[in-house]
Design a protein around this motif. Structure first.
Motif, PDB file in Angstrom:
ATOM      1  N   GLY A 145     172.181  41.180   6.470  1.00 43.28           N
ATOM      2  CA  GLY A 145     173.453  41.737   6.881  1.00 43.28           C
ATOM      3  C   GLY A 145     173.403  42.504   8.182  1.00 43.28           C
ATOM      4  N   GLY A 146     172.327  42.375   8.947  1.00 43.82           N
ATOM      5  CA  GLY A 146     172.184  43.143  10.175  1.00 43.82           C
ATOM      6  C   GLY A 146     172.140  42.262  11.402  1.00 43.82           C
ATOM      7  N   PRO A 147     171.820  42.873  12.570  1.00 42.87           N
ATOM      8  CA  PRO A 147     171.806  42.127  13.831  1.00 42.87           C
ATOM      9  C   PRO A 147     170.801  40.987  13.868  1.00 42.87           C
ATOM     10  CG  PRO A 147     171.881  44.489  14.227  1.00 42.87           C
ATOM     11  CD  PRO A 147     171.612  44.310  12.760  1.00 42.87           C
ATOM     12  N   LEU A 148     169.738  41.040  13.035  1.00 43.76           N
ATOM     13  CA  LEU A 148     168.770  39.949  13.058  1.00 43.76           C
ATOM     14  C   LEU A 148     169.397  38.630  12.638  1.00 43.76           C
ATOM     15  CD1 LEU A 148     165.431  41.431  11.647  1.00 43.76           C
ATOM     16  CD2 LEU A 148     166.120  41.109  14.005  1.00 43.76           C
ATOM     17  N   ALA A 149     170.528  38.689  11.956  1.00 42.23           N
ATOM     18  CA  ALA A 149     171.210  37.459  11.560  1.00 42.23           C
ATOM     19  C   ALA A 149     171.699  36.677  12.776  1.00 42.23           C
ATOM     20  CB  ALA A 149     172.391  37.791  10.647  1.00 42.23           C
ATOM     21  N   ARG A 150     171.750  37.347  13.940  1.00 37.19           N
ATOM     22  CA  ARG A 150     172.191  36.669  15.163  1.00 37.19           C
ATOM     23  C   ARG A 150     171.096  35.782  15.755  1.00 37.19           C
ATOM     24  NH1 ARG A 150     173.629  42.433  17.718  1.00 37.19           N
ATOM     25  NH2 ARG A 150     175.365  43.053  16.358  1.00 37.19           N
ATOM     26  N   LEU A 151     169.880  35.936  15.296  1.00 41.60           N
ATOM     27  CA  LEU A 151     168.761  35.215  15.896  1.00 41.60           C
ATOM     28  C   LEU A 151     168.554  33.863  15.237  1.00 41.60           C
ATOM     29  CD1 LEU A 151     166.078  38.057  16.229  1.00 41.60           C
ATOM     30  CD2 LEU A 151     167.915  37.440  17.804  1.00 41.60           C
ATOM     31  N   SER A 152     168.081  32.920  16.037  1.00 38.80           N
ATOM     32  CA  SER A 152     167.711  31.620  15.497  1.00 38.80           C
ATOM     33  C   SER A 152     166.374  31.740  14.761  1.00 38.80           C
ATOM     34  CB  SER A 152     167.581  30.599  16.634  1.00 38.80           C
ATOM     35  OG  SER A 152     166.451  30.928  17.451  1.00 38.80           O
ATOM     36  N   GLU A 153     166.022  30.701  14.019  1.00 40.43           N
ATOM     37  CA  GLU A 153     164.749  30.717  13.297  1.00 40.43           C
ATOM     38  C   GLU A 153     163.575  30.847  14.259  1.00 40.43           C
ATOM     39  OE1 GLU A 153     164.123  30.945  10.072  1.00 40.43           O
ATOM     40  OE2 GLU A 153     166.287  31.119   9.785  1.00 40.43           O
ATOM     41  N   ARG A 154     163.646  30.142  15.388  1.00 36.10           N
ATOM     42  CA  ARG A 154     162.569  30.232  16.371  1.00 36.10           C
ATOM     43  C   ARG A 154     162.491  31.628  16.975  1.00 36.10           C
ATOM     44  NH1 ARG A 154     158.079  27.708  16.791  1.00 36.10           N
ATOM     45  NH2 ARG A 154     158.831  25.627  17.323  1.00 36.10           N
ATOM     46  N   GLU A 155     163.649  32.214  17.258  1.00 38.09           N
ATOM     47  CA  GLU A 155     163.653  33.580  17.802  1.00 38.09           C
ATOM     48  C   GLU A 155     163.079  34.571  16.794  1.00 38.09           C
ATOM     49  OE1 GLU A 155     167.502  32.964  20.779  1.00 38.09           O
ATOM     50  OE2 GLU A 155     167.749  33.863  18.788  1.00 38.09           O
ATOM     51  N   LEU A 156     163.348  34.369  15.515  1.00 37.24           N
ATOM     52  CA  LEU A 156     162.764  35.223  14.483  1.00 37.24           C
ATOM     53  C   LEU A 156     161.246  35.088  14.461  1.00 37.24           C
ATOM     54  CD1 LEU A 156     165.271  34.798  11.523  1.00 37.24           C
ATOM     55  CD2 LEU A 156     164.713  36.936  12.688  1.00 37.24           C
ATOM     56  N   GLN A 157     160.747  33.865  14.642  1.00 37.44           N
ATOM     57  CA  GLN A 157     159.302  33.664  14.677  1.00 37.44           C
ATOM     58  C   GLN A 157     158.683  34.398  15.862  1.00 37.44           C
ATOM     59  OE1 GLN A 157     159.138  29.374  14.832  1.00 37.44           O
ATOM     60  NE2 GLN A 157     158.934  29.178  12.606  1.00 37.44           N
TER      61      GLN A 157
END
Length: 214
Positions: A145-157
């Motif tokens: 529910g936070g800003p990390l939801a804006r990132l793609s899977e690759r960006e999360l990696q």
């Protein structure tokens, strides 16, 4: 590099001392309790102190408390805390508001001397070292529910590797990406999370970890 080691297990302490010395480190002190470590650091500060979380006499958080006291009283001394278990609250407490010259690793992670040597080198250089097993739950907690939801899977990696203290070059090797692609992902991460893109690896670790702590 001068190292001080605080570990109550005599066999582990002796074994680690031998491995460090064989790898070119100078072990200035190897003690079995937190008060002895604090006295040694006070009398002759090393480049870095390796500290077990739980130590005598109470086997609660004596080692963590000693690490925090070293960070407060000797900011130029690096601190690497070792733990048997993932304890996110202790890691966050250790990182504080300035996660430089500091690390938190599981004891199992130092089975390979090369990994420990790399961690110590990065800490003394001013970096932060965070166990990958700790980064994953922090990422999950921050994404819900936070800003990390804006990132793609690759960006999360990429962000997870950044939170471990990895450089762009290391991220390229881990994910088999080109330097330009990694640079683009890093810029996008900072833009999406509204974090300052300073171009400084240590400052970006500070920013990422500060965000994850929130």
């Amino acid at each position: 590099m001068r190292v001080m080691l605080a570990e109550d297990g005599a066999l582990f302490r002796q074994g680690l001392t031998r491995l460090l010395e064989e790898s070119g480190f100078t072990v200035a002190a190897a003690v079995g309790d937190a008060p002895s470590l604090l006295a040694a650091v006070r009398d002759d500060p090393p480049d870095v102190a390796i500290v077990d979380v739980r130590m005598p006499p109470g086997f609660r958080l004596e080692g963590m408390d000693a690490a925090l006291r070293i960070r407060a009283g000797h900011p130029h001394v690096g601190v690497l805390v070792l733990s048997h278990h993932i304890e996110a609250q202790h890691a966050v407490r250790l990182l504080g508001d300035d996660p430089r010259r500091v690390g938190y690793l599981l004891k199992d992670r130092i089975a390979e001397m090369s990994e420990l040597a790399d961690a110590l080198t990065r800490i003394v250089a001013g970096g932060a070292v965070v166990d990958p097993a700790l980064v994953a739950p922090l990422m999950g907690r921050g994404r819900a529910g936070g800003p990390l939801a804006r990132l793609s899977e690759r960006e999360l990696q990429v962000l997870a590797l950044m939170a471990e203290g990895r450089t762009n070059q290391s991220i390229c090797r881990s994910l088999t990406l080109s330097p330009k692609t990694v640079e683009t992902h890093v810029r996008n991460i900072f833009r999406r999370l509204r974090l300052p893109d300073t171009g400084d690896d240590h400052r970006r670790v500070l920013a990422v970890l500060s965000y994850l702590r929130s």
